[in-house]
Design an enzyme around this catalytic site. Structure first.
Site, PDB file in Angstrom:
ATOM      1  N   ASP A 443       0.850  -1.188   0.000  1.00  0.00           N
ATOM      2  CA  ASP A 443       0.000   0.000   0.000  1.00  0.00           C
ATOM      3  C   ASP A 443       0.885   1.237   0.000  1.00  0.00           C
ATOM      4  O   ASP A 443       2.088   1.159   0.275  1.00  0.00           O
ATOM      5  CB  ASP A 443      -0.888   0.030   1.255  1.00  0.00           C
ATOM      6  CG  ASP A 443      -1.993  -1.013   1.196  1.00  0.00           C
ATOM      7  OD1 ASP A 443      -2.385  -1.366   0.077  1.00  0.00           O
ATOM      8  OD2 ASP A 443      -2.447  -1.458   2.257  1.00  0.00           O
ATOM      9  N   ASP A 744      -4.540  -3.120   5.065  1.00  0.00           N
ATOM     10  CA  ASP A 744      -4.981  -2.590   6.351  1.00  0.00           C
ATOM     11  C   ASP A 744      -6.500  -2.600   6.520  1.00  0.00           C
ATOM     12  O   ASP A 744      -7.005  -2.521   7.625  1.00  0.00           O
ATOM     13  CB  ASP A 744      -4.456  -1.166   6.569  1.00  0.00           C
ATOM     14  CG  ASP A 744      -4.822  -0.231   5.420  1.00  0.00           C
ATOM     15  OD1 ASP A 744      -5.665  -0.611   4.580  1.00  0.00           O
ATOM     16  OD2 ASP A 744      -4.265   0.876   5.359  1.00  0.00           O
ATOM     17  N   ASP A 748      -9.335  -5.873   2.358  1.00  0.00           N
ATOM     18  CA  ASP A 748      -8.047  -6.449   1.937  1.00  0.00           C
ATOM     19  C   ASP A 748      -7.904  -7.906   2.368  1.00  0.00           C
ATOM     20  O   ASP A 748      -6.965  -8.584   1.962  1.00  0.00           O
ATOM     21  CB  ASP A 748      -6.878  -5.649   2.539  1.00  0.00           C
ATOM     22  CG  ASP A 748      -6.721  -4.283   1.895  1.00  0.00           C
ATOM     23  OD1 ASP A 748      -7.004  -4.178   0.697  1.00  0.00           O
ATOM     24  OD2 ASP A 748      -6.333  -3.334   2.591  1.00  0.00           O
TER      25      ASP A 748
END
Length: 1010
Positions: A443, A744, A748
């Site tokens: 990310d 997070d 996901d």
């Protein structure tokens, strides 16, 4: 007041008790009245006390006092805990209504639904209602592991042989001298068992400690009017908990207020269907369930063992029976070597029995051992027991049970060290798999950047607004901006009465926008809340990239809709925009292009662009949907999130180690490119190819063939959804990559589970994401991920070192004993000696080699492939060279040592034993480096290795020089010790020269298969 004092026969003692009670009671009453007037308190909770004096007539006067305090509501003892528990667990709406709903229960529990509890009576609440902890089964003690070690079949056989040897020895030579051999074997077996049990016990304790850390979840609560994070274990009945998407519900409770709340109770009920929770039909929230969508506040009614989740968790044993892929492969290897050992032992047993019964063996005095009928049964049984014991001992040495122990040791050691490097391992397999990772999909926010958002730019329509320019904005637009920020948020603003500084809570983005609105736009959150009522909330959606809210104003009863989200997506919903004077302007082609360029410009400066839009809607009975078209743009803000200082270096480290880093972000393509360039994922100053940067919608619209063709070239994917991330992971795995993924959010979870290694974020990660991951990165930093990569390679490398070391010992011991048994009918290494070798190589050797720290050299090599053999050609070269050297030397000693050294049989066998052990000590140094010729590099940093080598040498000296009867050895003189050391030391130059010999890339076993 309740008291009962008989007045018929009151002696002096009783009178004193009566006077004392009346004095205390009157003083208490006067004090209450005085304090009541001083503080203007109209009513105090009543406290009743009862004293009962029971007269004694037969025995001498004695006063018995039973003091009971019947507390009022203030002390919670009058609260029916069973009723609180059953309301939630039985979803009992009827009883809830009788208790005046959540408000009535909050009053009973002295909870302010807005500000929470006062925090002064936490200990009392814990005492009355219990703590939010679960009763767990008692941890396994040391004796459990001792008992487990006794279950080993070879250990049991050896103990049987030892007992028989003990019996025959005592019978033949008396108790004074006859116990040595059997007792020595028993003691050696006991040492092996104790060392193994202690080692396993320590690792179990370490895994248990890590389990406690992983279950210590941080939760959001409201206490004393302030939103704060606390440990889940500190939660008490009456607390107000703030729940957001991805949170695990920490206790049983009731819905206070919130919007669009859906919970997943599959962990409790097994039903995967999401359940809607609201204030009317289903206000019940069960501990252990997870928030799938929406947000709310919850009143805690029961905690810990009073919840269904608590009872269920307490019944789950803490057994850590997880087997990593490496452990499975090692078990197969152990089984294979064990079968070879059994075959060799059986051959040795057969040969030695044949030689014995054919009269080809001699005792210490040179006399034939077996003389037909002249040999007593006891002598035969004693000799057969010795032969059988030698064969079983060969099996013990041959079976490398130290391999699983080495894996456990190195995994436990690395887990402990990784905690210090900000990585908490949830699944053991991730430690070793990370060493094979070829791609890391990361990310942006919080991982590559610092996740410290600040609003640095604000555009109102086509006009750039300077900081603190609220006076330049029309009052109408300013009020709309206040509503857009204050109502469409999951964050909160708290202003302590003692300080003028505001406190903000929520995600970094929410906190940054709230801070900007309060400080730059002079927003008063408390006043704002009282001005309007929230009708409906559409929470942030990672697919739509926006959130919405509809409110009703109190002053004119009008309904207003506010949207907030990704700037280009919100702009697409708008047909007009406000200027600073408060006028609405039509968004035509030119103005739309100008607004798009404003967004691109901010994005190119690494800013995250958030837009606000508004619409006044007509009265409508259906408030369950929020209109999405015909909106008016209120403004666009740019949020700066600086790159982490170490992110560029960490990405360079990964790339140097042969690991690709791909950035997958929800930001627009311009922001993504800017951050990727700043972090080093894209090269600065070079033109970026279209294939290197794609948007999520492009990627998912590719055909399967196109995706497989382009996925390796993609470095950045912008405007991606969790589905796009999952799709990329699947494509990379199909291409043969070992994929690590960071995540997070709740959405996901599928990608984290699909990846070979799921890395969740410890700070920003939701509980759902953490539970779906293998490793939790505690500081959300990309630098910690590169450290995890190094530790993963270290685990694999340490295991390979130990395999090379142990297989060298196995091969040498098997060949030496087998050749000696077949040729001379005797084995030079006795049962006790082989058990000692087994101890130093299995336990001490594992400790020495499995605890080597990672070095940067590990990143010089490419990742270990998914199907690479565990024993490489380099390892075969090293171990075969050392084993051949040891076999050659020791067999030479077996047949020629008497003539060479002019010694008797017992000294010869001691020299063979001593040289064999010292060879292993020197070879331990060789095993530290599989390829490098400098085997001493960094050795001063590994004190444990030096300590184990020193301990082994000291114990070996004791075995040879002082434990003659125990180890069946003879004392050696200085020359003999020097010869043993010199020959053993030859393993160093041999190892150095062997590492000059190149090996083919093709695995050795592949040639055999061909």
């Amino acid at each position: 007041m309740m008291y009962s004092i008989p007045t018929t026969t009151i002696n002096k003692a009783k009178k004193r008790w009566r006077r004392a009670y009346l004095t205390i009671y009157i003083s208490n009453t006067i004090a209450k009245n005085l304090i009541s007037k001083a503080l203007h308190v109209s009513k105090f909770p009543t406290t009743y006390s009862g004293i009962e004096i029971i007269p004694q007539t037969i025995v001498p006067p004695k006063v018995s006092i039973d003091i009971k305090e019947v507390y009022g509501d203030h002390h919670f003892y009058s609260v029916d805990q069973t009723q609180l528990i059953n309301i939630v667990q039985n979803r009992d709406l009827e009883t809830l209504h009788k208790c005046d709903g959540v408000k009535g229960l909050a009053k009973t529990l002295e909870t302010d639904l807005e500000n929470g509890i006062n925090g002064q009576d936490l200990n009392e609440r814990t005492t009355v209602f219990g703590s939010n902890t679960y009763e767990k089964p008692a941890p396994k003690g040391l004796f459990y592991f001792v008992f487990e070690a006794f279950k080993d079949v070879t250990i049991l056989i050896l103990m049987g042989c030892a007992v028989l040897s003990l019996v025959f020895g005592i019978k033949e030579d008396g108790i004074k001298d006859g116990w040595y051999e059997g007792g020595s074997i028993l003691l050696a077996v006991f040492l092996v068992i104790v060392v193994s049990a202690v080692s396993n016990f320590r690792q179990e304790k370490q895994f248990d400690n890590l389990s406690k850390i992983s279950s210590n979840i941080k939760i959001d609560i409201v206490r004393e009017g302030r939103r704060q994070k606390i440990s889940i274990f500190k939660l008490v009945v009456g607390d107000v908990v703030v729940l957001n998407v991805g949170d695990q519900i920490p206790a049983d409770g009731l819905f206070i207020g919130g919007h669009s709340l859906l919970v997943d109770e599959s962990s409790m009920t097994g039903e995967s269907e999401q359940i809607e929770v609201n204030a009317v039909s289903n206000p019940f929230l069960l501990s252990g369930a997870k928030v799938s969508d929406g947000h709310c506040r919850m009143l805690v009614l029961s905690v810990g063992m009073n919840t269904t989740w608590g009872k269920m968790m307490s019944s789950i044993t803490g057994d850590n029976n997880e087997q990593t892929p490496l452990q499975s492969r090692l078990n197969k290897l152990t089984s294979l070597i064990g079968k070879v050992g059994l075959a060799v032992a059986f051959l040795v047993l057969t040969v030695m029995l044949i030689r014995y019964f054919t009269g080809n063996t001699e005792d210490e005095n040179g006399n034939r051992e077996y003389n037909g009928k002249r040999t007593s049964v006891n002598e035969i049984l004693d000799s057969v027991t010795g032969i059988f014991s030698a064969a079983v001992t060969i099996v013990v040495v041959a079976i490398p049970e130290g391999l699983p122990l080495a894996v456990t040791l190195t995994l436990a050691y690395s887990m402990k060290r990784m905690m210090g490097d900000q990585a908490m391992v949830r699944k053991l397999s991730a430690c070793e798999t990370m060493g094979s990772a070829t791609v890391i999909c990361t990310d942006k926010t919080g991982t590559l950047t610092m996740n410290q958002m600040t609003v640095t730019k604000f555009w109102l329509g086509l006009k750039y607004m300077e900081s603190h320019s609220s006076s330049a904005i029309s009052q109408q637009v300013l009020e709309l901006l206040h509503e857009a920020v204050g109502f469409n948020t999951t964050g909160t603003v708290f202003k302590p009465s003692s300080r003028s500084v505001h406190e903000y809570s929520g995600s970094p983005t929410e906190k940054a926008i709230l801070s900007w609105a309060v400080e730059d736009l002079v927003m008063d959150m408390e006043k704002l809340k009282q001005s309007s009522t929230v009708l409906h909330v559409e929470t942030f959606n990672s697919k739509k990239k926006r959130s919405g809210v509809s409110i009703r104003r109190q002053n004119d009863n009008t309904i207003h809709v506010h949207w907030k989200g990704a700037a280009e997506m919100v702009l697409a919903m708008c047909s007009q925009y406000y200027n600073s004077e408060g006028s609405k302007m039509i968004i035509d082609n030119d103005s739309r292009k100008q607004l798009e360029n404003i967004i691109k410009g901010m994005a190119a400066s690494s800013l995250r662009c958030i837009a606000f839009a508004h619409k006044k809607v007509v009265e409508d009975t259906d408030h369950q949907t929020i209109t999405e078209d015909g909106l008016t743009l209120l403004g666009i803000v740019g949020l700066k999130d600086p790159c982490r200082p170490g992110s560029k270096k960490a990405i360079e480290t990964c790339r140097f180690a042969g690991v690709q880093v791909k950035m997958i972000t929800g930001d627009n393509v311009f922001t993504a490119k800017a951050i990727a360039t700043e972090c080093g994922i894209l090269e600065a100053g070079q033109e970026v190819c279209d294939e290197e940067v794609v948007e999520g919608v492009q990627f998912r619209n590719f055909t399967d063939e196109e995706r497989m063709q382009k996925v390796d070239k993609i470095r950045v994917m912008a405007r991606s959804s969790p589905f796009d991330k999952l799709l990329m992971v699947k494509c990379l795995k199909q291409k043969g990559h070992v994929v690590a993924v960071t995540g997070d959010g709740t959405n996901d979870a599928p990608a984290l589970k699909e990846a070979d290694i799921g890395l969740s974020m410890g700070i920003q990660g939701t509980e759902v994401a953490k539970q779906s991951s293998d490793i939790v990165i505690l500081d959300d930093d990309i630098a910690s991920i590169s450290t995890v990569l190094m530790w993963g390679r270290c685990v694999y490398n340490n295991i390979q070192k130990f395999i090379q070391f142990q297989l060298t010992v196995n091969v040498a011991a098997l060949v030496i004993n087998f050749v000696a048994a077949v040729t001379s009918g005797d084995v030079p290494l006795t049962a006790v000696q082989l058990l000692w070798v087994n101890l130093i190589m299995d336990t001490l050797g594992a400790l020495a080699l499995a605890t080597e720290k990672p070095t940067k050299e590990l990143l010089d090599k490419p990742p270990v492939g998914r199907f690479e053999p565990l024993i490489t050609n380099i390892m075969w070269r090293n171990l075969l060279a050392q084993a051949t050297f040891q076999i050659t030397v020791l067999l030479t000693f077996q047949f020629k040592a008497k003539a060479i050294f002019n010694v008797d049989e017992s000294v010869k066998n001691t020299i063979i034993f001593n040289t064999f052990v010292l060879c292993q000590v020197f070879n331990e140094f060789n095993s530290r480096k599989l390829e490098k010729r400098n085997i001493f590099k960094g050795i001063h940093k590994n004190r444990l290795f030096i300590g184990i080598i020193g301990t082994t040498i000291i114990l070996q000296i004791v075995m040879v020089e002082f434990l003659k009867n125990f180890a069946n050895t003879e004392r050696l003189n200085g020359v003999q010790w020097g010869i043993c050391v010199a020959i053993a030391a030859l393993s160093w130059p041999i190892g150095w020269f062997m590492k000059l010999i190149p090996v083919p890339d093709k695995p050795l076993l592949n040639y055999i298969r061909c």
